[in-house]
Design a protein around this motif. Structure first.
Motif, PDB file in Angstrom:
ATOM      1  N   ASP A 170       0.865  -1.306   0.055  1.00 25.76           N
ATOM      2  CA  ASP A 170       0.108  -0.057  -0.045  1.00 25.76           C
ATOM      3  C   ASP A 170       0.929   1.319  -0.054  1.00 25.76           C
ATOM      4  OD1 ASP A 170       0.806  -0.770   2.768  1.00 25.76           O
ATOM      5  OD2 ASP A 170      -0.714   0.793   3.388  1.00 25.76           O
ATOM      6  N   ARG A 171       1.970   1.143   0.671  1.00 23.57           N
ATOM      7  CA  ARG A 171       2.817   2.151   0.787  1.00 23.57           C
ATOM      8  C   ARG A 171       3.576   2.598  -0.647  1.00 23.57           C
ATOM      9  NH1 ARG A 171       3.420   4.710   5.840  1.00 23.57           N
ATOM     10  NH2 ARG A 171       4.446   6.391   4.666  1.00 23.57           N
ATOM     11  N   ILE A 172       3.993   1.286  -1.295  1.00 22.82           N
ATOM     12  CA  ILE A 172       4.550   1.553  -2.835  1.00 22.82           C
ATOM     13  C   ILE A 172       3.553   2.069  -3.730  1.00 22.82           C
ATOM     14  CG2 ILE A 172       5.469   0.246  -4.552  1.00 22.82           C
ATOM     15  CD1 ILE A 172       6.608  -1.917  -2.579  1.00 22.82           C
ATOM     16  N   LEU A 173       2.286   1.885  -3.507  1.00 18.12           N
ATOM     17  CA  LEU A 173       1.241   2.215  -4.261  1.00 18.12           C
ATOM     18  C   LEU A 173       1.169   3.881  -4.218  1.00 18.12           C
ATOM     19  CD1 LEU A 173      -1.662  -0.391  -4.274  1.00 18.12           C
ATOM     20  CD2 LEU A 173       0.222   0.025  -6.173  1.00 18.12           C
ATOM     21  N   GLN A 174       1.140   4.208  -2.854  1.00 22.32           N
ATOM     22  CA  GLN A 174       1.213   5.473  -2.620  1.00 22.32           C
ATOM     23  C   GLN A 174       2.243   6.436  -3.214  1.00 22.32           C
ATOM     24  OE1 GLN A 174       0.685   6.371   1.774  1.00 22.32           O
ATOM     25  NE2 GLN A 174      -0.781   4.912   2.043  1.00 22.32           N
ATOM     26  N   PHE A 175       3.444   5.885  -3.051  1.00 21.72           N
ATOM     27  CA  PHE A 175       4.538   6.349  -3.493  1.00 21.72           C
ATOM     28  C   PHE A 175       4.604   6.294  -5.129  1.00 21.72           C
ATOM     29  CE2 PHE A 175       8.711   5.339  -6.083  1.00 21.72           C
ATOM     30  CZ  PHE A 175       9.253   6.670  -5.594  1.00 21.72           C
ATOM     31  N   SER A 176       3.855   5.469  -5.843  1.00 23.32           N
ATOM     32  CA  SER A 176       3.847   5.347  -7.246  1.00 23.32           C
ATOM     33  C   SER A 176       3.161   6.483  -7.506  1.00 23.32           C
ATOM     34  CB  SER A 176       3.005   4.074  -7.627  1.00 23.32           C
ATOM     35  OG  SER A 176       2.953   4.065  -8.858  1.00 23.32           O
ATOM     36  N   GLU A 177       2.224   7.139  -6.881  1.00 24.16           N
ATOM     37  CA  GLU A 177       1.304   8.295  -7.009  1.00 24.16           C
ATOM     38  C   GLU A 177       1.871   9.324  -6.863  1.00 24.16           C
ATOM     39  OE1 GLU A 177      -1.685   8.245  -8.682  1.00 24.16           O
ATOM     40  OE2 GLU A 177      -1.548   5.974  -9.124  1.00 24.16           O
ATOM     41  N   SER A 178       2.637   9.660  -5.946  1.00 21.65           N
ATOM     42  CA  SER A 178       3.110  10.811  -5.229  1.00 21.65           C
ATOM     43  C   SER A 178       4.603  11.351  -5.612  1.00 21.65           C
ATOM     44  CB  SER A 178       3.038  11.021  -3.678  1.00 21.65           C
ATOM     45  OG  SER A 178       3.941   9.808  -3.117  1.00 21.65           O
ATOM     46  N   GLY A 179       5.356  10.181  -5.877  1.00 16.97           N
ATOM     47  CA  GLY A 179       6.804  10.291  -6.171  1.00 16.97           C
ATOM     48  C   GLY A 179       7.713  10.679  -4.820  1.00 16.97           C
ATOM     49  N   CYS A 180       6.709  10.902  -3.624  1.00 18.93           N
ATOM     50  CA  CYS A 180       7.703  11.641  -2.407  1.00 18.93           C
ATOM     51  C   CYS A 180       7.925  10.087  -1.686  1.00 18.93           C
ATOM     52  CB  CYS A 180       6.753  12.363  -1.969  1.00 18.93           C
ATOM     53  SG  CYS A 180       6.618  14.115  -2.473  1.00 18.93           S
ATOM     54  N   PHE A 181       9.189  10.266  -1.133  1.00 18.90           N
ATOM     55  CA  PHE A 181       9.687   9.038  -0.248  1.00 18.90           C
ATOM     56  C   PHE A 181      10.448   9.485   0.857  1.00 18.90           C
ATOM     57  CE2 PHE A 181      12.832   5.841   0.920  1.00 18.90           C
ATOM     58  CZ  PHE A 181      12.192   4.964   1.330  1.00 18.90           C
ATOM     59  N   ASN A 182       9.963   9.076   2.068  1.00 16.00           N
ATOM     60  CA  ASN A 182      10.615   9.379   3.321  1.00 16.00           C
ATOM     61  C   ASN A 182      10.929   8.159   3.962  1.00 16.00           C
ATOM     62  OD1 ASN A 182      10.193  12.533   3.476  1.00 16.00           O
ATOM     63  ND2 ASN A 182       8.350  11.878   2.760  1.00 16.00           N
ATOM     64  N   HIS A 183      12.312   7.901   4.099  1.00 16.28           N
ATOM     65  CA  HIS A 183      12.585   6.702   4.966  1.00 16.28           C
ATOM     66  C   HIS A 183      12.218   6.695   6.252  1.00 16.28           C
ATOM     67  CE1 HIS A 183      14.874   2.766   5.207  1.00 16.28           C
ATOM     68  NE2 HIS A 183      15.315   3.058   4.212  1.00 16.28           N
ATOM     69  N   SER A 184      11.655   5.696   6.597  1.00 15.28           N
ATOM     70  CA  SER A 184      11.336   5.602   8.199  1.00 15.28           C
ATOM     71  C   SER A 184      12.281   4.985   9.161  1.00 15.28           C
ATOM     72  CB  SER A 184       9.965   4.639   8.320  1.00 15.28           C
ATOM     73  OG  SER A 184      10.424   3.110   7.735  1.00 15.28           O
ATOM     74  N   ASP A 185      13.612   4.763   8.640  1.00 11.65           N
ATOM     75  CA  ASP A 185      14.509   4.135   9.367  1.00 11.65           C
ATOM     76  C   ASP A 185      15.464   5.553   9.621  1.00 11.65           C
ATOM     77  OD1 ASP A 185      13.856   1.759   9.724  1.00 11.65           O
ATOM     78  OD2 ASP A 185      15.327   0.740   8.124  1.00 11.65           O
ATOM     79  N   GLU A 186      15.533   5.847  10.926  1.00  8.30           N
ATOM     80  CA  GLU A 186      16.477   6.834  11.515  1.00  8.30           C
ATOM     81  C   GLU A 186      18.042   7.018  10.467  1.00  8.30           C
ATOM     82  OE1 GLU A 186      17.437  10.653  13.122  1.00  8.30           O
ATOM     83  OE2 GLU A 186      15.465   9.434  12.953  1.00  8.30           O
ATOM     84  N   GLY A 187      18.230   8.093   9.977  1.00 10.97           N
ATOM     85  CA  GLY A 187      19.712   8.103   9.299  1.00 10.97           C
ATOM     86  C   GLY A 187      19.606   7.617   8.069  1.00 10.97           C
ATOM     87  N   ARG A 188      18.782   6.940   7.473  1.00 12.28           N
ATOM     88  CA  ARG A 188      18.975   6.329   6.145  1.00 12.28           C
ATOM     89  C   ARG A 188      18.619   7.518   5.146  1.00 12.28           C
ATOM     90  NH1 ARG A 188      18.376   1.286   4.845  1.00 12.28           N
ATOM     91  NH2 ARG A 188      18.691   2.165   2.713  1.00 12.28           N
ATOM     92  N   PHE A 189      18.538   7.327   3.845  1.00 12.04           N
ATOM     93  CA  PHE A 189      18.407   8.272   2.672  1.00 12.04           C
ATOM     94  C   PHE A 189      17.440   9.251   3.126  1.00 12.04           C
ATOM     95  CE2 PHE A 189      17.261   9.689  -1.479  1.00 12.04           C
ATOM     96  CZ  PHE A 189      18.309  10.279  -1.793  1.00 12.04           C
TER      97      PHE A 189
END
Length: 267
Positions: A170-189
């Motif tokens: 479901d989060r991949i599908l959201q990303f597919s629509e918005s193009g915005c990504f925020n990594h949930s792991d601290e210190g990652r990209f």
């Protein structure tokens, strides 16, 4: 912006570029194709100065900007160590959306190889491209890096636990629509924006540029260490890199490269 500063204050960006030399070689090949020998160059969002220092070594005059003070300091120190600091017009701590320290139409060529995928708001992406246009001379060349959305979708499907929250469909599908990504792991990209490939040229053209080429910068990143060892053992690694350079502008391969390079001319 605070997250971007925090990320690049701890991340070894110069090391990344050294670990992915094919990306640099491909970009360099296409940049040299369009640059004239006496060009004055802006490296906007330059990080630790990998490209600007390489240009300075070849005699180009360069101005370097980056939003991260630590990276600007690293670039300036490296330029001094290599004896090319005199080729630099300045080392500036600056946001790509505001290059007020630079004059209108100052540069024959302008690079922006990082900022576009850190600007998640469209208004900021527009500001950055307008500033790039402003400081570039009429007829000047620009090189702008983008990250393609489809590649990150595929990467998320392949390595879901490395790209949380894209470990859920479901989060991949959201990303597919918005193009915005925020990594949930601290210190990652850090938070990023990924373009649809078909939107890149029209976006740049709508802000005053004539498209020359759109290339895949690091298709070679698909090859792991084992793959490269195989070709090195056969003495054919250079031929592989040449093949990657030649196929970089093939529109059918753009989606497999994690970074794209837009090449345009200011109208």
């Amino acid at each position: 912006m605070d997250n971007i500063l925090k990320y690049y204050n701890q991340f070894d960006e110069l090391g990344r570029l050294e670990r992915e030399p094919v990306e640099f070689q491909v970009n360099w090949h296409y940049m040299k194709k369009y640059l004239r020998e006496s060009a004055t160059i802006l490296d906007n969002g330059a990080g630790p100065g990998k490209y600007s220092i390489a240009f300075a070594k070849e005699g180009y005059k360069v101005a370097l900007t980056d939003i991260t003070p630590r990276l600007v300091e690293i670039a300036e120190k490296k330029a001094k160590e290599l004896g090319v600091a005199k080729k630099f017009l300045g080392f500036y701590i600056a946001d790509a959306c505001n290059l007020s320290m630079l004059d209108d139409e100052q540069f024959d060529a302008s690079l922006m190889l990082g900022p576009m995928y850190h600007l998640q708001k469209e208004k900021d992406r527009i500001k950055a491209v307008k500033e790039l246009n402003r400081v570039t001379k009429k007829g000047g060349i620009v090189f702008v890096a983008f990250m393609p959305r489809i590649r990150h979708i595929l990467t998320s499907l392949l390595y879901p636990e490395s790209w949380k929250p894209n470990n859920r469909i479901d989060r991949i599908l959201q990303f597919s629509e918005s193009g915005c990504f925020n990594h949930s792991d601290e210190g990652r990209f850090t938070g990023a924006y990924y373009f649809e490939i078909d939107d890149i040229n029209p976006f740049m053209e709508s802000h005053g540029f004539e498209t020359k080429e759109l290339i895949g910068s690091n298709m070679g990143a698909m090859l792991n260490e084992h793959n490269w060892d195989y070709w090195k053992e056969r003495g054919e690694a250079d031929k592989v890199i040449q093949l990657i350079k030649e196929r970089a502008s093939d529109t059918y391969t753009l989606g497999v490269s994690s970074h794209l390079l837009y090449i345009g001319r200011k109208k």
